[in-house]
Design a protein around this motif. Structure first.
Motif, PDB file in Angstrom:
ATOM      1  N   PHE A   6       0.865  -1.166   0.000  1.00 13.20           N
ATOM      2  CA  PHE A   6       0.000   0.000   0.000  1.00 13.20           C
ATOM      3  C   PHE A   6       0.908   1.223   0.000  1.00 13.20           C
ATOM      4  O   PHE A   6       1.814   1.297   0.826  1.00 13.20           O
ATOM      5  N   VAL A  14      -4.890   5.707   1.067  1.00 18.86           N
ATOM      6  CA  VAL A  14      -4.264   4.794   0.113  1.00 18.86           C
ATOM      7  C   VAL A  14      -4.199   5.465  -1.258  1.00 18.86           C
ATOM      8  O   VAL A  14      -5.225   5.862  -1.811  1.00 18.86           O
ATOM      9  N   GLU A  17      -2.657   0.512  -4.306  1.00 21.32           N
ATOM     10  CA  GLU A  17      -2.453  -0.754  -3.610  1.00 21.32           C
ATOM     11  C   GLU A  17      -2.201  -1.839  -4.634  1.00 21.32           C
ATOM     12  O   GLU A  17      -2.673  -1.768  -5.771  1.00 21.32           O
ATOM     13  N   ARG A  26      -8.208  -3.660   3.084  1.00 18.88           N
ATOM     14  CA  ARG A  26      -7.727  -2.307   3.377  1.00 18.88           C
ATOM     15  C   ARG A  26      -7.812  -1.932   4.852  1.00 18.88           C
ATOM     16  O   ARG A  26      -7.207  -0.959   5.278  1.00 18.88           O
TER      17      ARG A  26
END
Lengths: 424, 749
Positions: A6, A14, A17, A26
């Motif tokens: 990430f 974020v 990713e 997440r």
């Protein structure tokens, strides 16, 4: 195995990713952000840089690197070589830098597709694959002005689409069939000085970290031998993959078939003795009372073989309770950052036998305290000296075999301050 | 398929973001290739920011049938991303994948097989085997090396299938491939499979495999080198000669810019070193290992951190390494705190009588830093130096006095704690500084620092003219103090009384009275009872007990037991080496290897506890949980600084014994009992049982504790643990010379 990556923005969002193995939810980023902010509230001057690079969560080990405001976070579920993860995570911004000239949230967002392609090439199923910029550039073309123009005009862009990937030739770092009209090779020897100097000017610890950056523009399969006048100076070194290690062990010469373009031929370390003549001397004197302090700092040249020292910058972090500062300097200009509590003095260039730059003044604490009065002071020093090598390492001769042309050869040296600090 | 696609598209359009996706849809169907390509790029960009573009799937996949390599790669990129989240969708494109594994361009062949491996659903198994077999035998090494990883992916989904199809054998053959990159990937895949295999026979490194790996080692990429070195570390050489040969081949890897290659090489060297008989060869290896370790310290802070944790381990195993390099561990002011603390640990480990001067001035420098936690550690480090190096102790004490004169509160307190240890190590040597310490009496507010100063006053009561006044001063707040301070005050007052009975009869009486009547804490109350009865029964015995010599203390810089040490050396450059714990201890439910589990279980419980304590400290910055028992019995200090140990300790105490509540309960019980029996040694017996740490021992006072293990809390446990009936114990204090061990322990009271 590096399962996922990430990339987080400075606010912890974020940006990108990538999952090379299984999908890691997440949620882990939220947990990570919580841990980071928790760690940062533990002390008043804990910064993001101070947060541990390996954080344990109930399910994952959160291995992270913080660079230029961005966090590269890799949660792992299994025992892993953390050094490999760090090396790999650092390689990502290195390569983005190489591709886009700078690394930031905006740059990544503008180049999503390229970044994705790079991440795909750099890793397969959690195992690092290709991270050599030279090889990557052949698989994933770097955006350049031509590319951009072409894309916007809607013309065809099959320029670099027919190339074979790496792993084909016997030398994985060099492609076949390189051709230049004028053959040239340049070596940049850059030495960074890491030093701790005490208030009397004596080096408590001092070492030079050198790199030889090479730009090779040579046709065919040139086989080079680079030798030094004084190779025994070097205490430790590491080489580009192309360098034949046995040759160095036996003859102390660098024998190699260079990659094409820019690469780092060698890194080395030289321990400098404590009686080493440092290029500049910084003489601080800080008299501290309970309410504040008077200070003056003098900079003078020591041994630079008569070369001027440029880009001198001194930074003096002050105690957190400092509220006011007044100063004057005879050369350059200073700036006090009342938020970060740092005095920064841009000295500029010093030429031998000119008068020594001095800054003097005083600063005051918001409230009297023993802790502030007893705090130690350190001055960070930056400088740069062209055509100078502090360690004294010198290139002797470069020989070329296997090709018949005579290349143009250039060697430049430069010494600059690395982590160089003076204790007041 | 067509139905499915239509449905999907329909669902999408009914939902949201009609505008952008409709536009993309149009572009994906455009007749111009570049418009289509641009559209795919935009789709990918949308996908990465989390927008749902799955509805465009059929249109994107349609663009896969192209000779434009860039376009093809883009579509693959799209598919690769969806392979994780929507494998069922991606499998619809499987026929194109299979076709592409026959493509003329090796890049496409590799891409196709790579992407297929990323689709983690069972359905893919029916399609992947044939293409994979083909790719494993491809002429092109790039394709072969990609396929090698593909086998690991298949294995992860279905081990049976991988075995049945003979892929494991093919992979084992690839270890002999002519291309070093293929060898490296085969090794990587096999090692990964070995770890998750049930039979553990997928990849057993033998001489032949080892030689092949060594041959590829120099030629492959840095990541391949790491994989090979990691697998090499599992090989056990047959004899010293073979071990030397391998080491010679591995040593050049120390000269690599990648820190992970360096540490992996060091792991191999450290393991193989065990088999090497030639001392000279080992010396040569050690000499070559130092410079690369030093160079790692110029890298990024994260890399430094891992290096330092590993150097810490290596130093405990081989104290002869890095002997002349202490300077490089000196802290820069802007090092992150986690790096500074690790550097400090290593500085202490490298401290000897030659560099002590340099180290002391360095430590003094650190004591003026801003980071309070680091400053405390630096002050403690000065104390450790004093205790380690006899000749330097005076200089250390002088530095500590300088620090006390700064009047910075936390520095003063930490320095006093440290000086207490120096007094224990060198009794009577530095009495002259006591007045200086006493000047700071009022500024102490931390229990440990207060307790330390009180201990010093009690210990040297006969030399301190106004000892009674000083004690009196502390006693004003006796009832409010933390129990650690109360205990110290009790003991110090008794010492004072035994040394200067004339001045302090009143004080001691008052203190004991207060402690037995007004204090609820059983620790304090019980100790007061013991003293009281001891004093009233036989003051001579009390003297012999309370004023006896203390067991010497030493600094233990090697905090890890040999068994755990060997396991950690096997794990250099892993998370285990960062935590200094066996992998099993922190990697949750996952058993790492049978070996690891066994050694972990055998690992000395005490060591683990210390290390865990350290790790907790590092991770959170909060103090490690204290072992109350240790506090009570070992001078009331020991546990907060695991580096100080009272001599010979070997223990296997139950894990539950570090719960403070538990021990408090025990005390409660024993005190009740002693109250009812109104016998001095009733209380003692209770305590002895408690030292032995088994609850049932204290269930009944008359019941003698079973023969107990040696116990780190020292000798009090021993008292209870000698298995003597209480009657016999009662006689002991009247014959104080009977056992020096018992004296030692009683002296602590």
């Amino acid at each position: 195995m590096i399962e996922s990556l990430f990339v987080l923005s400075p606010t912890g969002k974020v940006i990108i990713e990538k999952h090379w193995h299984e999908l890691i939810p997440r949620r882990v980023v939220d947990y990570f952000n919580e841990q980071v902010s928790k760690a940062m509230t533990e002390g008043e001057d804990v910064t993001r840089e101070d947060v541990l690079p390996i954080i344990a969560s109930p399910k994952y080990q959160l291995i992270n690197v913080y660079r230029d405001g961005l966090t590269y976070l890799s949660p792992v579920t299994k025992e892993v070589d953390p050094m490999m993860v760090f090396e790999f995570l650092h390689r990502i911004p290195d390569i983005l830098q190489e591709y886009f000239g700078q690394v930031s949230e905006t740059v990544i967002k503008e180049n999503f597709v390229t970044v994705y392609q790079l991440l795909e090439e750099m890793m397969d199923d959690g195992f690092p694959l290709t991270t050599e910029p030279n090889s990557l550039k052949e698989i994933v073309p770097a955006p350049n002005i031509l590319n951009k123009v072409v894309t916007t005009l809607g013309a065809t862009t099959s320029v670099s689409t027919r190339k074979m990937p790496h792993g084909m030739s016997n030398l994985p770092w060099r492609k076949a069939g390189v051709k230049y009209n004028s053959n040239e090779i340049f070596f940049d020897i850059v030495e960074e000085i890491d030093a701790i100097v005490d208030s009397t000017g004596k080096a408590v610890s001092c070492e030079a970290h050198g790199t030889i950056q090479t730009n090779s523009r040579l046709s065919g399969m040139p086989d080079l031998t680079l030798s030094f006048v004084n190779p025994r100076l070097v205490d430790d070194c590491s080489f580009h993959q192309s360098v034949r290690f046995n040759k160095w062990e036996s003859d102390k010469v660098l024998s190699f078939v260079p990659p094409d373009g820019h690469f780092r031929l060698m890194s080395y370390r030289v321990n400098l003795p404590s009686q080493q003549n440092l290029p500049i001397q910084v003489k601080p004197s800080i008299n501290i009372g309970a309410n504040g302090a008077k200070f003056d700092i003098t900079v003078s040249l020591r041994s630079t073989d008569g070369k001027p020292v440029e880009n001198i910058v001194l930074t003096l972090p002050l105690h957190k309770s400092t509220t006011t500062l007044t100063a004057q300097c005879n050369v350059g200009q200073y700036m006090f950052d009342p938020v970060g509590k740092v005095l920064r003095w841009d000295v500029g260039k010093i030429v031998p036998r000119e008068r020594a730059p001095v800054i003097s003044g005083s600063f005051g604490f918001g409230s009297a305290s023993d802790a502030a009065a007893n705090a130690g002071y350190n001055i960070g020093v930056e400088f740069l000296i062209n055509s100078h090598s502090l360690s004294g390492l010198k290139v002797d001769v470069l020989k070329l075999f296997n090709e018949s042309y005579k290349p143009y050869k250039g060697v430049r040296t430069m010494t600059k301050a690395g982590r160089y600090q003076v204790r007041a | 398929m067509a139905d499915f696609l239509r449905q999907n598209a329909g669902r999408f359009f009914a939902n949201n973001k009609k505008g952008e996706n409709a536009e993309l849809l149009a572009d994906l169907n455009s007749e111009y290739r570049d418009r289509r390509k641009d559209a795919v790029k935009r789709v990918i960009a949308n996908m990465t920011v989390g927008k749902d573009v799955s509805s465009l799937f059929p249109q994107v996949v349609k663009n896969m049938q192209t000779e434009d390599l860039e376009m093809k790669k883009l579509v693959y990129l799209y598919l690769m991303n969806y392979a994780k989240s929507n494998p069922d969708l991606v499998i619809l494109a499987v026929n194109t994948f299979v076709k592409d594994t026959d493509h003329v361009n090796p890049l496409i062949r590799a891409l196709a097989i790579r992407t297929m491996g990323c689709i983690r659903v069972d359905k893919i198994l029916d399609h992947i085997c044939e293409p994979l077999r083909k790719c494993l035998q491809d002429d092109n090494p790039y394709v072969r090396k990609t396929a090698a990883i593909g086998v690991a992916k298949l294995w992860d989904l279905d081990q049976e299938r991988a075995l049945e199809n003979g892929f494991v054998t093919v992979l084992q053959d690839l270890v002999s491939d002519s291309n070093p990159m293929v060898v490296a990937n085969a090794v990587t895949a096999l090692a990964e499979m070995q770890e998750s295999s049930v039979s553990k026979d997928v990849f057993v490194v033998n001489v032949a495999i080892m030689n092949k790996m060594l041959a590829a080692l120099n030629e492959c990429t840095e990541w391949g080198q790491i994989a090979i070195l990691t697998s090499l570390a599992d090989y056990r050489p047959l004899d010293s000669k073979e071990a030397e040969n391998v080491c010679e081949r591995v040593i050049p890897r120390l000269q690599h810019a990648n820190g992970s290659v360096v540490l992996s090489a060091i792991r191999v060297l450290m393991i193989f070193m065990r088999y090497i008989k030639s001392e000279d060869f080992i010396k040569g290896m050690i000499k070559k290992m130092s410079p690369p370790l030093v160079s790692l310290l110029a890298s990024a802070p994260e890399v430094q951190y891992v290096s330092l944790r590993n150097i810490n381990l290596i130093l405990q195993k081989r104290p002869d390494i890095l002997q002349n390099d202490v300077r490089v561990f000196f802290c820069k002011y802007n090092d992150p705190p986690y790096v500074k603390r690790e550097k400090l640990e290593i500085i202490i480990k490298l401290c000897n009588d030659k560099n002590i001067e340099q180290i002391l001035s360095e430590l003094k420098e650190y004591a003026s830093e801003v980071d309070v936690e680091f400053v405390r550690k630096a002050v403690r480090a000065i104390g450790r130096c004093a205790i380690m190096i006899d000749e330097a102790s005076e200089r250390c004490v002088n530095v500590l006095l300088d620090l006390i004169n700064t009047k910075v509160n936390y520095v003063v307190q930490e320095a006093i704690i440290v000086i207490k240890d120096i007094f224990r190590k060198y009794p009577k040597r530095y009495e002259a500084i006591i007045p200086t310490l006493c000047q700071n009496l009022d500024s102490l507010d931390e229990p440990e620092a207060k307790g330390s100063l009180i201990w010093i006053i009690g210990e040297y009561a006969e030399r301190i003219e106004n000892a009674d006044e000083l004690i009196e001063n502390f006693l004003e707040t006796f009832l409010e103090e933390n129990s650690q301070v109360q205990l110290q005050l009790l003991t110090a007052t008794v010492k004072l009384f035994l040394k200067k009975p004339a001045q302090s009869q009143e004080i001691v009486h008052r203190v004991l009275q207060t402690a037995t009547n007004e204090i609820d804490n059983p620790d304090t109350r019980d100790r007061a009872y013991v003293y009281w009865r001891l004093l009233s029964t036989d003051p001579q015995a009390a003297k012999a007990v309370v004023l006896s010599d203390k067991p010497p203390i030493s600094v233990e810089t090697r905090t890890i037991s040999p068994a755990l040490m060997d396991e950690l050396i096997n794990n250099i450059s892993t998370l285990a080496s960062v935590y200094h714990k066996p992998p099993k201890a922190f990697m949750g439910n996952r058993a790492f290897s049978a070996d690891a589990v066994k050694t972990a279980a055998a690992a000395d419980a005490r060591d683990e506890e210390q290390i865990i304590g350290d790790a907790v400290l590092d991770a959170s910055g909060a103090p490690a949980p204290k072992n109350v028992m240790t506090d009570l019995l070992d001078l009331d200090f020991g546990s907060s600084e695991p580096a100080y140990t009272s001599p010979p300790v070997s223990s296997s105490k139950p894990a539950s014994n570090n719960g403070p509540n538990y021990s408090a309960d025990l005390f409660d019980m024993s005190s009740d009992m002693s109250g009812s029996s109104s016998s001095v040694f009733g209380g003692m017996g209770g305590m002895g049982g408690m030292g032995g740490m088994q609850q049932q021992q204290t269930q009944h006072q008359q019941q003698a504790p079973p023969p107990a293990r040696n116990d780190p809390f020292g000798d009090l446990g021993g008292l209870g643990g000698f298995g003597q009936p209480p009657q016999q114990q009662q006689q002991q204090p009247t014959k104080p010379t009977q056992s020096s061990a018992e004296n030692d322990l009683l002296g602590l009271f």
